[in-house]
Design an enzyme around this catalytic site. Structure first.
Site, short mmCIF file in Angstrom:
data_model
loop_
_atom_site.label_atom_id
_atom_site.label_comp_id
_atom_site.label_asym_id
_atom_site.label_seq_id
_atom_site.Cartn_x
_atom_site.Cartn_y
_atom_site.Cartn_z
N GLU A 81 -30.26 -24.83 12.89
CA GLU A 81 -29.38 -24.22 14.03
C GLU A 81 -30.68 -23.31 14.49
OE1 GLU A 81 -28.71 -23.62 10.68
OE2 GLU A 81 -28.63 -21.49 10.31
N HIS A 124 -32.14 -24.14 7.73
CA HIS A 124 -31.26 -24.01 9.07
C HIS A 124 -31.71 -24.76 10.14
CE1 HIS A 124 -30.00 -20.12 7.17
NE2 HIS A 124 -31.19 -20.16 6.57
N CYS A 129 -27.61 -22.90 4.09
CA CYS A 129 -28.11 -21.80 3.44
C CYS A 129 -27.03 -20.87 2.65
CB CYS A 129 -29.04 -20.93 4.33
SG CYS A 129 -30.05 -19.82 3.27
#
Lengths: 295, 196
Positions: B177, B175, B80
């Site tokens: 994560e 994302h 991002c």
């Protein structure tokens, strides 16, 4: 392809993107630009900063949508705005303006003495203030995607933010060590939903991002809150009520990144001029305490 | 081969990336100052605000130190905001972001809209090996509008490239994560080890 909007992951996720950052209160597009240039991760659009609300009195409401729009269009970082506790119509208005985050805030005059907003009904994420773990978990149960300490806004005095963060940390430690029957007692004592206490026990922390707010005025204040486990910092009156907003904003941004480096904190704290004057919170009456609004 | 991967920790969701790398059994280090670059074999630029990250990095020599490390071959993965920082061209109106220019692509900030347009999808079109769709979380995401001939597109969403690689540099506009899907991080670890 199926697309999912307004999920908990997306709401909490935006808060996660703000971590290690400073969110600054602004009342004009010019202030918003100064905040962005200083490295703020988001701005909070409002009509009056808490220090002025405290001084001028009267009913404090959501900002004029025109101000919110002007601030929104002046910067590329996320824009937050405050609504009164329980005032879901103000929240619907802000959602229609596509603000990125809504703060259901005790700094404004509460609109409902019993109910907070049912935040699960919104696609936009909410942040709410809390003084302790039970209050934080009640807000999360209502759908808050981010928590901040209430502190005592508009005082320039960090003592209440410290108290609230320390209280949450102590209570989280208790939860982590609690067995099942103790957890039920804690749920009863603190008015906290049991399923969220179980989640806290598993994670060892709040299930959402937790920022410090309410009285942070100096880089050292900001770094102190980071040491105490804050994920980031809100600065309200502290910046634009000081003598040198531009420099102070930059210094607080650096303090939140380099909170473990006293040499850097010393350097950025040099020659900032006067911080906001501040108020001794113990001299305020019960009615003057904003933190007692909401439950 | 044991590798150490740094995570740029000036602002953003660096802890989430560190947790993911730790689960994969990699040595992890947070990177805030130029001295922290010592001893790392790769670095992740996390999600967050690219304006804030730029501003903070420029103040203490971090931007120049990272640029030099990238030119000397330090592999990097940006998510991002991190993907914006790796791009060569960030279009108009982003004068508060200074990208490193390591991937030949044009990327536009917040191009899918504000938070209300943030979305989760499961991408069928990807090249990370298994058949399982890739769980992609887009938050105020940037959009890759053009890639150069040397850029390999590893996943697309609605026709747009969303996971790209050029040489030592990997970027996703989403994302991983924030999910339980470890495949992009595994891919990056393999990149750092020189296995892919």
């Amino acid at each position: 392809m199926v697309e999912y909007y307004g999920t908990d992951r997306l709401k909490r996720g935006l808060a996660q993107m703000l971590k290690g950052g400073v969110i600054m209160d602004v009342t004009t597009p010019e202030q918003a630009v100064i905040a962005e240039e200083a490295g703020a991760v988001a701005v909070m659009a409002l009509e009056r900063v808490p220090a002025d609300i405290r001084k001028e009195g009267g009913v404090a409401r959501m900002a004029d949508p025109k101000i919110v729009e002007e601030i929104r269009d002046a910067v590329s970082i996320p824009v937050m705005a405050k609504v009164r506790i329980g005032h879901f119509t103000e929240a619907l208005i802000l959602q229609s303006l596509e603000v990125d985050f809504i703060d259901e805030s005790e700094v404004l005059t509460p609109a409902d003495e019993k109910y907070h907003i049912d935040k699960k009904e919104f696609a936009v994420p909410f942040v709410c203030g809390a003084r302790n773990l039970g209050e934080a978990l009640r807000r999360i149960a209502e759908g808050a995607a981010m928590i901040r300490t209430k502190g005592e806004a508009g005082t320039g005095n960090v003592v209440e933010a410290v108290k609230h963060m320390r209280t949450m940390n102590e209570q989280i430690k208790r939860v982590v060590l609690a067995d099942d029957e103790e957890l039920i007692v804690l749920a009863k004592e603190w008015g906290a939903p049991l399923y969220l206490l179980e989640e806290v026990r598993e994670l060892g922390r709040l299930p959402v991002v937790n920022f410090a707010a309410g009285g942070i005025a100096t880089p050292a204040d900001a770094a102190l809150m980071m040491w105490l486990g804050s994920d980031g910092v809100f600065v309200g009156s502290g910046i634009f009520k000081s003598n040198n907003p531009r420099e102070r904003a930059r210094a607080i941004v650096e303090a939140v990144t380099y909170w473990r480096e006293p040499e850097i904190l010393a350097e950025v704290s040099k020659g900032l001029g006067e911080a906001m004057k501040g108020i001794d919170v113990s001299k305020l009456s019960e009615e003057e305490l904003l933190q007692n609004r909401g439950w | 081969m044991m590798v150490t991967i740094g995570v740029l920790a000036v602002q953003g969701d660096f802890e989430e990336h560190m947790a993911m790398l730790e689960t994969l059994g990699v040595e992890v280090k947070d990177v805030r100052l130029p001295r922290d670059l010592h001893g790392i074999d790769g670095i992740i630029l996390p999600g967050g605000e690219s304006t804030a990250m730029t501003t903070i990095m420029l103040r203490r020599g971090m931007w120049d130190a990272l640029k030099k490390a990238f030119e000397e071959g330090l592999p990097a993965y940006g998510t991002c905001a991190g993907s914006i920082l790796l791009a060569k061209d960030i279009g108009a109106g982003s004068d508060r972001v200074k990208p490193f220019g390591m991937i030949d692509m044009v990327i536009e900030r917040n191009a899918y809209g504000r938070q209300i347009a943030s979305r989760e999808v499961f991408l069928e079109e990807h090249e990370l090996g298994e058949d399982e769709p890739l769980h992609a979380v887009f938050i105020r995401a940037p959009r890759i509008v053009k890639v150069g001939p040397a850029v390999k597109v590893l996943a697309t969403y609605d026709g747009d490239p969303v996971l790209v690689r050029e040489g030592n540099f990997l970027a996703s506009t989403f994302h991983p994560e924030l999910t339980d899907d470890y495949r992009v991080h595994e891919y990056f670890v393999k990149m750092v080890k020189g296995e892919v």
